[in-house]
Scaffold this active site. Structure first.
Site, PDB file in Angstrom:
ATOM      1  N   CYS A 253       0.832  -1.203   0.000  1.00 54.78           N
ATOM      2  CA  CYS A 253       0.000   0.000   0.000  1.00 54.78           C
ATOM      3  C   CYS A 253       0.868   1.255   0.000  1.00 54.78           C
ATOM      4  O   CYS A 253       1.470   1.547  -1.014  1.00 54.78           O
ATOM      5  CB  CYS A 253      -1.015  -0.030   1.142  1.00 54.78           C
TER       6      CYS A 253
ATOM      7  N   HIS B 247      -3.678  -4.868   0.117  1.00 59.40           N
ATOM      8  CA  HIS B 247      -3.089  -5.451   1.333  1.00 59.40           C
ATOM      9  C   HIS B 247      -3.215  -6.971   1.289  1.00 59.40           C
ATOM     10  O   HIS B 247      -4.214  -7.519   1.773  1.00 59.40           O
ATOM     11  CB  HIS B 247      -3.844  -4.962   2.570  1.00 59.40           C
TER      12      HIS B 247
ATOM     13  N   GLU C  34      -1.796  -9.010   3.108  1.00 57.49           N
ATOM     14  CA  GLU C  34      -1.674  -9.584   4.470  1.00 57.49           C
ATOM     15  C   GLU C  34      -3.028  -9.903   5.091  1.00 57.49           C
ATOM     16  O   GLU C  34      -3.120 -10.713   6.003  1.00 57.49           O
ATOM     17  CB  GLU C  34      -0.877  -8.647   5.387  1.00 57.49           C
TER      18      GLU C  34
HETATM   19  N1  GLN Z   1      -1.828   6.855   2.789  1.00 59.99           N
HETATM   20  C1  GLN Z   1      -1.959   6.115   1.587  1.00 59.99           C
HETATM   21  C2  GLN Z   1      -3.306   6.356   0.929  1.00 59.99           C
HETATM   22  O1  GLN Z   1      -4.225   6.784   1.549  1.00 59.99           O
HETATM   23  C3  GLN Z   1      -1.697   4.640   1.803  1.00 59.99           C
HETATM   24  C4  GLN Z   1      -2.640   3.995   2.775  1.00 59.99           C
HETATM   25  C5  GLN Z   1      -2.163   2.667   3.284  1.00 59.99           C
HETATM   26  O2  GLN Z   1      -0.965   2.365   3.246  1.00 59.99           O
HETATM   27  N2  GLN Z   1      -3.051   1.835   3.800  1.00 59.99           N
HETATM   28  O3  GLN Z   1      -3.467   6.102  -0.240  1.00 59.99           O
END
Ligand code: GLN
Length: 548
Positions: free
Chosen positions: A384, A520, A522
């Site tokens: 992410c 994600h 995970e």
């Molecule tokens: N801050 C980033 C976004 O909002 C990544 C978010 C995250 O890593 N879950 O896109």
């Protein structure tokens, strides 16, 4: 079959592992062939934990239907190998929100709206609705907090009413702590007795008592607890400290937890097939038997709290076990990383995970780490924000755009490689612009990720996998305007959302393993179905990640 409702409450202290006990019971019943689901009731006023700082409450878990949930749902999914949904996690905030909405709509017809019966009815409705949603045989509901807390009273009252309404179709398992007094060399049951009294005062007689302990609990102590707490002797069990949370289902099976639950809910445990834990045991043997180590660094900004990256930790531990390695995970605070100390910080590591995150703090340290891993051929997995940081570092140091950034960190950057997409910008309310839950992603043939998903050993189909579903929780996206230039310079956009065209995966050519995912992975690694990306990343770390 009528649905059976099993509640897990806790006493004496928090953090005793109610979630693991609930998940373990779920696993055992599931392995006996029942349809089981686990639910968590949280006593706080937040409508969901999405707005909680990870330092307050650990990781925010995300379900396929886009619900930001308590991290215990992660345990349920990992143990039971099932998907959970919004209905598996209820908070006091959500219960009150629903009741107030109904009140405003005039549903209560001039009545005074009260905790009993309106709040308790809403709680019971949510519990039963989950049971009916998929004809579950068992709903195992964990009540957060500790008995005696003001906040959990309406939940305990709902449990009391459900026991009254459902008789043997509803049970209460109470988990307490038995301290060992070193000076007296004795295990003490008094706190347990008091905690059961608290529960009884609230009208609930526990059916099963589980004693969390660091020492073996003798039959004599069990009999004493049974007598004073008014339960059957074989319904007092111990949950002794285990080397791994994944050993707890087997420990509880040995204690007879699933047998006693079945007997008390009207089954003959002798004619229901025993829980087949063969593959679970196979995993544990690997997990506990591995002697060679694999050293992985997790670079992020919430590393001081173990639970903040719970699912990443668990996914890596599954992947290490299936690769016959013992995971040695070092968490590194990204704020502290500089070009001068990066080599020293990563000394001894074979692979690096760049963690997800929100906000500017610590992000420069992530760029420094990525630059180092990219140039030194160290396997690196960006998740992410970790993927977004990969794109930014590449744009700065390979494409030569020194000010490349995400608009999250610099609104005025001229090279907005990570940005909010046009259709998102029209949404005034920022909360509504988060991409949450499972979205499809098309894997490009001939890429490394295509091979990873298709060559996985636990692949459930013979068909080629070119569309995957993975969970998201972010606001910003890779800016398509840069896609061609990235690809021409060796960074492929190997996974694309087939509906929106959004870039979901980037991977670097000519590197042992350098992959970033906007999603994600995970959240979907499970004990009996480890995630292919984590398996492949750890394998690469073992094979080619030189210990620096
Ligand atoms: N801050 C980033 C976004 O909002 C990544 C978010 C995250 O890593 N879950 O896109």
């Amino acid at each position: 079959m009528t649905t059976k409702y099993i509640f897990v409450t806790g006493g004496v202290a928090s953090s005793l592992g109610k979630g693991i006990i609930a998940a373990s019971l779920g696993k055992l019943l599931n392995a006996r062939g029942f349809r089981v689901t686990n639910q968590k009731l949280d006593p706080y006023i937040n409508v969901d934990p999405g707005t909680l700082n990870p330092y307050e409450h650990g990781e925010c878990y995300v379900t396929v239907d886009g619900h930001e949930a308590d991290l215990d749902l992660g345990h349920y999914e990992r143990f039971l190998n099932v998907e959970t949904h919004k209905a598996n996690n209820i908070t006091t905030g959500r219960i009150y929100q629903n009741v107030i909405k109904k009140e405003r709509r005039g549903d209560y017809l001039g009545k005074t709206v009260q905790v009993i019966p309106h709040i308790t009815d809403e709680i019971k409705r949510n519990i039963k609705a989950l049971g009916q949603s998929a004809d579950f045989d068992f709903v195992i509901t964990e009540i957060g907090g500790t008995v005696g807390d003001i906040e959990s009273l309406p939940y305990i009252e709902s449990l009391r009413q459900m026991k009254w309404e459902l008789g043997n179709d509803c049970l209460c398992i109470h988990l307490t702590y038995v301290p060992f007094l070193a000076a007296a060399k004795e295990l003490k049951t008094k706190p347990t007795q008091h905690s059961v009294k608290d529960l009884q005062q609230e009208g609930v007689q526990p059916d099963i008592i589980i004693l969390r302990t660091e020492h073996h609990i003798s039959d004599e102590i069990r009999r004493k607890v049974a007598l004073f707490c008014n339960v059957e002797p074989d319904a007092v069990m111990q949950s002794i400290d285990a080397s791994s949370i994944y050993r707890v289902p087997l420990n509880m099976q040995a204690e007879g937890l699933d047998r006693v639950v079945l007997r008390k809910t009207g089954f003959n445990p002798d004619i229901v097939p025993e829980a087949d834990m063969t593959s679970w045991n196979g995993f544990l043997t690997k997990l506990e038997g591995a002697t060679e180590e694999v050293h992985i660094a997790l670079v992020g900004k919430y590393v001081q709290l173990q639970d903040a990256y719970k699912s990443i930790h668990e996914s890596l531990s599954h992947a290490a076990a299936y690769n016959n390695r013992k995971l040695v995970l070092t968490s590194i605070l990204s704020d502290a990383i500089t070009p001068d100390n990066i080599a020293k910080s990563l000394k001894g590591q074979q692979g690096v995970v760049i963690a997800p995150g929100f906000g500017t703090r610590g992000v420069e340290g992530k760029f420094v780490t990525l630059h180092y891993c990219r140039e030194n051929n160290i396997p690196c997995f960006g998740i992410c924000m970790g993927m977004q940081a990969m794109a930014i570092e590449f744009a700065r140091n390979v494409l030569g755009y020194a000010d490349a950034n995400s608009v999250e960190f610099d609104e005025r950057t001229t090279h907005n490689v990570i940005d909010m997409m046009e259709d998102q910008k029209v949404l005034v309310n920022k909360g509504g612009s988060m991409r949450l839950g499972a979205y499809p992603c098309r894997l490009r043939k001939g890429t490394r990720v295509y091979d990873i998903y298709n060559q996985q050993t636990n692949k459930e189909t013979d068909e080629p996998i070119d569309i995957i579903q993975e969970r998201h929780r972010h606001r910003y996206e890779f800016n398509h305007a840069y896609q061609a230039e990235f690809e021409a310079n060796g960074m492929q956009c190997s996974g694309i959302n087939p509906d929106s065209g959004l870039v979901e995966i980037i991977e670097l050519n000519n590197h042992p393993w350098y992959i970033g995912t906007q999603f994600h992975p995970e959240y979907s690694s499970r004990v009996l179905r480890p995630h292919p990306l984590f398996l492949s990343f750890v394998k690469a770390a073992i094979e080619c990640g030189k210990q620096i």
